[in-house]
Design a protein around this motif. Structure first.
Motif, PDB file in Angstrom:
ATOM      1  N   MET A   1      23.103  13.437 -18.061  1.00 49.85           N
ATOM      2  CA  MET A   1      21.714  13.849 -17.953  1.00 49.85           C
ATOM      3  C   MET A   1      20.792  12.910 -18.732  1.00 49.85           C
ATOM      4  SD  MET A   1      20.129  17.692 -18.425  1.00 49.85           S
ATOM      5  CE  MET A   1      21.189  18.360 -17.156  1.00 49.85           C
ATOM      6  N   THR A   2      21.286  12.386 -19.849  1.00 49.99           N
ATOM      7  CA  THR A   2      20.503  11.421 -20.629  1.00 49.99           C
ATOM      8  C   THR A   2      20.249  10.155 -19.822  1.00 49.99           C
ATOM      9  OG1 THR A   2      21.440  12.225 -22.710  1.00 49.99           O
ATOM     10  CG2 THR A   2      20.447  10.041 -22.740  1.00 49.99           C
ATOM     11  N   ILE A   3      21.326   9.614 -19.247  1.00 46.47           N
ATOM     12  CA  ILE A   3      21.231   8.365 -18.490  1.00 46.47           C
ATOM     13  C   ILE A   3      20.403   8.559 -17.223  1.00 46.47           C
ATOM     14  CG2 ILE A   3      22.545   6.581 -17.280  1.00 46.47           C
ATOM     15  CD1 ILE A   3      24.891   7.301 -19.186  1.00 46.47           C
ATOM     16  N   LEU A   4      20.770   9.578 -16.449  1.00 44.81           N
ATOM     17  CA  LEU A   4      20.071   9.804 -15.182  1.00 44.81           C
ATOM     18  C   LEU A   4      18.616  10.194 -15.404  1.00 44.81           C
ATOM     19  CD1 LEU A   4      22.849  11.759 -13.232  1.00 44.81           C
ATOM     20  CD2 LEU A   4      22.182   9.365 -12.951  1.00 44.81           C
ATOM     21  N   GLY A   5      18.372  11.023 -16.427  1.00 40.87           N
ATOM     22  CA  GLY A   5      17.012  11.446 -16.715  1.00 40.87           C
ATOM     23  C   GLY A   5      16.123  10.291 -17.149  1.00 40.87           C
ATOM     24  N   ALA A   6      16.651   9.439 -18.044  1.00 34.79           N
ATOM     25  CA  ALA A   6      15.886   8.281 -18.507  1.00 34.79           C
ATOM     26  C   ALA A   6      15.626   7.312 -17.364  1.00 34.79           C
ATOM     27  CB  ALA A   6      16.636   7.584 -19.641  1.00 34.79           C
ATOM     28  N   PHE A   7      16.626   7.110 -16.520  1.00 35.60           N
ATOM     29  CA  PHE A   7      16.471   6.194 -15.391  1.00 35.60           C
ATOM     30  C   PHE A   7      15.495   6.763 -14.361  1.00 35.60           C
ATOM     31  CE2 PHE A   7      19.701   2.662 -15.123  1.00 35.60           C
ATOM     32  CZ  PHE A   7      19.892   2.601 -16.502  1.00 35.60           C
ATOM     33  N   ASP A   8      15.546   8.093 -14.166  1.00 30.47           N
ATOM     34  CA  ASP A   8      14.646   8.724 -13.206  1.00 30.47           C
ATOM     35  C   ASP A   8      13.190   8.556 -13.644  1.00 30.47           C
ATOM     36  OD1 ASP A   8      14.788   9.927 -10.734  1.00 30.47           O
ATOM     37  OD2 ASP A   8      14.578  11.954 -11.519  1.00 30.47           O
ATOM     38  N   GLU A   9      12.957   8.707 -14.931  1.00 31.67           N
ATOM     39  CA  GLU A   9      11.590   8.540 -15.430  1.00 31.67           C
ATOM     40  C   GLU A   9      11.170   7.074 -15.391  1.00 31.67           C
ATOM     41  OE1 GLU A   9       8.731  10.167 -18.982  1.00 31.67           O
ATOM     42  OE2 GLU A   9      10.839   9.860 -19.461  1.00 31.67           O
ATOM     43  N   GLY A  10      12.119   6.177 -15.683  1.00 34.50           N
ATOM     44  CA  GLY A  10      11.793   4.756 -15.684  1.00 34.50           C
ATOM     45  C   GLY A  10      11.571   4.187 -14.304  1.00 34.50           C
ATOM     46  N   LEU A  11      12.335   4.676 -13.328  1.00 35.90           N
ATOM     47  CA  LEU A  11      12.258   4.125 -11.975  1.00 35.90           C
ATOM     48  C   LEU A  11      11.180   4.809 -11.123  1.00 35.90           C
ATOM     49  CD1 LEU A  11      16.080   3.820 -11.177  1.00 35.90           C
ATOM     50  CD2 LEU A  11      14.510   1.976 -11.764  1.00 35.90           C
TER      51      LEU A  11
ATOM     52  N   SER B   1      18.235  13.491 -36.179  1.00 31.88           N
ATOM     53  CA  SER B   1      18.880  12.879 -35.014  1.00 31.88           C
ATOM     54  C   SER B   1      17.858  12.495 -33.965  1.00 31.88           C
ATOM     55  CB  SER B   1      19.907  13.840 -34.409  1.00 31.88           C
ATOM     56  OG  SER B   1      19.259  14.967 -33.828  1.00 31.88           O
ATOM     57  N   VAL B   2      16.602  12.996 -34.091  1.00 34.93           N
ATOM     58  CA  VAL B   2      15.578  12.662 -33.097  1.00 34.93           C
ATOM     59  C   VAL B   2      15.193  11.180 -33.161  1.00 34.93           C
ATOM     60  CG1 VAL B   2      14.627  15.001 -33.087  1.00 34.93           C
ATOM     61  CG2 VAL B   2      13.637  13.279 -34.610  1.00 34.93           C
ATOM     62  N   VAL B   3      15.445  10.521 -34.299  1.00 41.07           N
ATOM     63  CA  VAL B   3      15.103   9.092 -34.408  1.00 41.07           C
ATOM     64  C   VAL B   3      15.992   8.253 -33.494  1.00 41.07           C
ATOM     65  CG1 VAL B   3      14.902   7.114 -35.946  1.00 41.07           C
ATOM     66  CG2 VAL B   3      14.192   9.373 -36.744  1.00 41.07           C
ATOM     67  N   PRO B   4      17.340   8.313 -33.638  1.00 35.41           N
ATOM     68  CA  PRO B   4      18.170   7.565 -32.684  1.00 35.41           C
ATOM     69  C   PRO B   4      18.050   8.098 -31.260  1.00 35.41           C
ATOM     70  CG  PRO B   4      19.546   8.918 -34.107  1.00 35.41           C
ATOM     71  CD  PRO B   4      18.169   8.953 -34.685  1.00 35.41           C
ATOM     72  N   LEU B   5      17.780   9.410 -31.113  1.00 35.56           N
ATOM     73  CA  LEU B   5      17.582   9.981 -29.778  1.00 35.56           C
ATOM     74  C   LEU B   5      16.411   9.309 -29.076  1.00 35.56           C
ATOM     75  CD1 LEU B   5      17.784  12.119 -27.498  1.00 35.56           C
ATOM     76  CD2 LEU B   5      16.437  13.646 -28.951  1.00 35.56           C
ATOM     77  N   PHE B   6      15.293   9.195 -29.765  1.00 37.78           N
ATOM     78  CA  PHE B   6      14.102   8.582 -29.167  1.00 37.78           C
ATOM     79  C   PHE B   6      14.358   7.110 -28.836  1.00 37.78           C
ATOM     80  CE2 PHE B   6      10.175   6.134 -29.467  1.00 37.78           C
ATOM     81  CZ  PHE B   6       9.354   6.818 -28.585  1.00 37.78           C
ATOM     82  N   LEU B   7      14.940   6.368 -29.768  1.00 40.25           N
ATOM     83  CA  LEU B   7      15.173   4.932 -29.552  1.00 40.25           C
ATOM     84  C   LEU B   7      16.122   4.696 -28.378  1.00 40.25           C
ATOM     85  CD1 LEU B   7      15.529   3.742 -33.260  1.00 40.25           C
ATOM     86  CD2 LEU B   7      13.556   3.447 -31.746  1.00 40.25           C
ATOM     87  N   TYR B   8      17.195   5.474 -28.322  1.00 37.90           N
ATOM     88  CA  TYR B   8      18.206   5.284 -27.269  1.00 37.90           C
ATOM     89  C   TYR B   8      17.666   5.685 -25.899  1.00 37.90           C
ATOM     90  CZ  TYR B   8      22.508   6.164 -24.617  1.00 37.90           C
ATOM     91  OH  TYR B   8      23.485   6.184 -23.656  1.00 37.90           O
ATOM     92  N   GLN B   9      17.071   6.872 -25.833  1.00 39.49           N
ATOM     93  CA  GLN B   9      16.630   7.391 -24.538  1.00 39.49           C
ATOM     94  C   GLN B   9      15.435   6.605 -23.993  1.00 39.49           C
ATOM     95  OE1 GLN B   9      17.445  11.683 -23.748  1.00 39.49           O
ATOM     96  NE2 GLN B   9      15.236  11.805 -23.700  1.00 39.49           N
TER      97      GLN B   9
ATOM     98  N   GLY C   1       9.015  12.433 -20.880  1.00 41.48           N
ATOM     99  CA  GLY C   1      10.260  13.199 -20.926  1.00 41.48           C
ATOM    100  C   GLY C   1      10.950  13.098 -22.276  1.00 41.48           C
ATOM    101  N   THR C   2      11.013  11.891 -22.833  1.00 44.87           N
ATOM    102  CA  THR C   2      11.667  11.691 -24.125  1.00 44.87           C
ATOM    103  C   THR C   2      10.880  12.348 -25.248  1.00 44.87           C
ATOM    104  OG1 THR C   2      12.693   9.609 -23.408  1.00 44.87           O
ATOM    105  CG2 THR C   2      12.434   9.941 -25.780  1.00 44.87           C
ATOM    106  N   ILE C   3       9.552  12.272 -25.189  1.00 43.39           N
ATOM    107  CA  ILE C   3       8.716  12.906 -26.217  1.00 43.39           C
ATOM    108  C   ILE C   3       8.927  14.420 -26.212  1.00 43.39           C
ATOM    109  CG2 ILE C   3       6.337  13.434 -26.871  1.00 43.39           C
ATOM    110  CD1 ILE C   3       5.596  10.607 -25.930  1.00 43.39           C
ATOM    111  N   VAL C   4       8.955  15.022 -25.017  1.00 43.29           N
ATOM    112  CA  VAL C   4       9.200  16.460 -24.901  1.00 43.29           C
ATOM    113  C   VAL C   4      10.596  16.796 -25.436  1.00 43.29           C
ATOM    114  CG1 VAL C   4       9.544  18.358 -23.264  1.00 43.29           C
ATOM    115  CG2 VAL C   4       7.600  16.818 -22.992  1.00 43.29           C
ATOM    116  N   ASN C   5      11.568  15.939 -25.160  1.00 46.85           N
ATOM    117  CA  ASN C   5      12.934  16.141 -25.640  1.00 46.85           C
ATOM    118  C   ASN C   5      12.980  16.149 -27.167  1.00 46.85           C
ATOM    119  OD1 ASN C   5      16.135  14.699 -24.530  1.00 46.85           O
ATOM    120  ND2 ASN C   5      15.659  16.490 -25.745  1.00 46.85           N
ATOM    121  N   VAL C   6      12.305  15.181 -27.779  1.00 51.30           N
ATOM    122  CA  VAL C   6      12.253  15.095 -29.242  1.00 51.30           C
ATOM    123  C   VAL C   6      11.600  16.350 -29.834  1.00 51.30           C
ATOM    124  CG1 VAL C   6      11.137  13.892 -31.173  1.00 51.30           C
ATOM    125  CG2 VAL C   6      12.318  12.577 -29.399  1.00 51.30           C
TER     126      VAL C   6
END
Length: 226
Positions: free
Chosen positions: A114-124, A156-164, A5-10
């Protein structure tokens, strides 16, 4: 675990940003101004929607105020600008809006439910569907941002990838701590920062939003306390 999900986002931000850079050189100034204003108004609307989800106003108020004080004392805005300027110098870019573009894009792409929920959804659950939806929205936003701010938006994709991706990795460890109410408070606090982005985009008031970033982890701590 591969953060699909994060790779597609970047990739969506990079493609949208590249399209915005190409369009920016061809768009008349008045059209760029209209795009800028439209994005600002929509950002304000998103911020208000996020703020309405708050459960405890005191948590949000303390988080934003104390977070801003902490960020100012730490000089986050100055440090981030210095880092961005060094990157700009290495790229030999003469774009005066490079830093503003990087900061604004990072906050728009990363501060939200959406960032938080999306990242958590993929992680969980290993489900990147929500991040795919976010990617589509971010891609269109990147077009408008890059047309106005230039090359900084792409970086901005660098901090985006690290954070997400960081949120995705820690989702399993934090799943028993993040309640629905806590995510709502975090969303509302993020909404306040999003409002600040809207004010900056509309050129109403220049707010050093990097200094406000400590409000997000502080919101989590205060939510535990209350």
């Amino acid at each position: 675990m591969l953060p699909v999900g994060t790779i597609v986002n970047v990739l969506a931000v990079l493609v949208g940003g590249a399209a915005g850079l190409l369009a920016g050189n061809r768009l008349p100034e008045r059209l760029r101004l209209v795009v800028f204003q439209g994005l600002g108004l929509c950002t304000l609307a998103i911020g208000v929607t996020m703020i309405l989800k708050m459960h405890n106003p005191l948590v949000v108020i303390f988080s934003v105020v104390m977070g801003a004080v902490a960020g100012e004392l730490l000089g986050l805005e100055r440090r981030f600008e210095a880092l961005s300027e060094r990157l700009k110098a290495r790229l030999k870019s003469d774009n005066e809006l490079f830093t503003d573009g990087l900061v604004t894009a990072f906050l728009i792409f990363c501060v939200g439910s959406m960032t938080i929920l999306g990242a958590f959804d993929e992680g969980l659950r290993g489900d990147p569907t929500l991040l795919f939806t976010k990617s589509m929205l971010d891609g269109f936003a990147a077009i408008a941002l890059a047309a106005t701010y230039g090359l900084g938006v792409l970086f901005s994709v660098v901090p985006l990838f690290l954070y997400q991706y960081g949120l995705t990795l820690f989702a399993g460890l934090l799943q028993h701590l993040f309640t629905e109410a806590m995510i709502a408070q975090l969303t509302a606090t993020g909404g306040v920062l999003i409002l600040g982005i809207g004010l900056n985009l509309l050129n109403i008031k220049r707010i050093p939003l990097t200094n406000f970033l400590p409000a997000l982890p502080l919101c989590v701590l205060l939510s535990f306390w209350f």
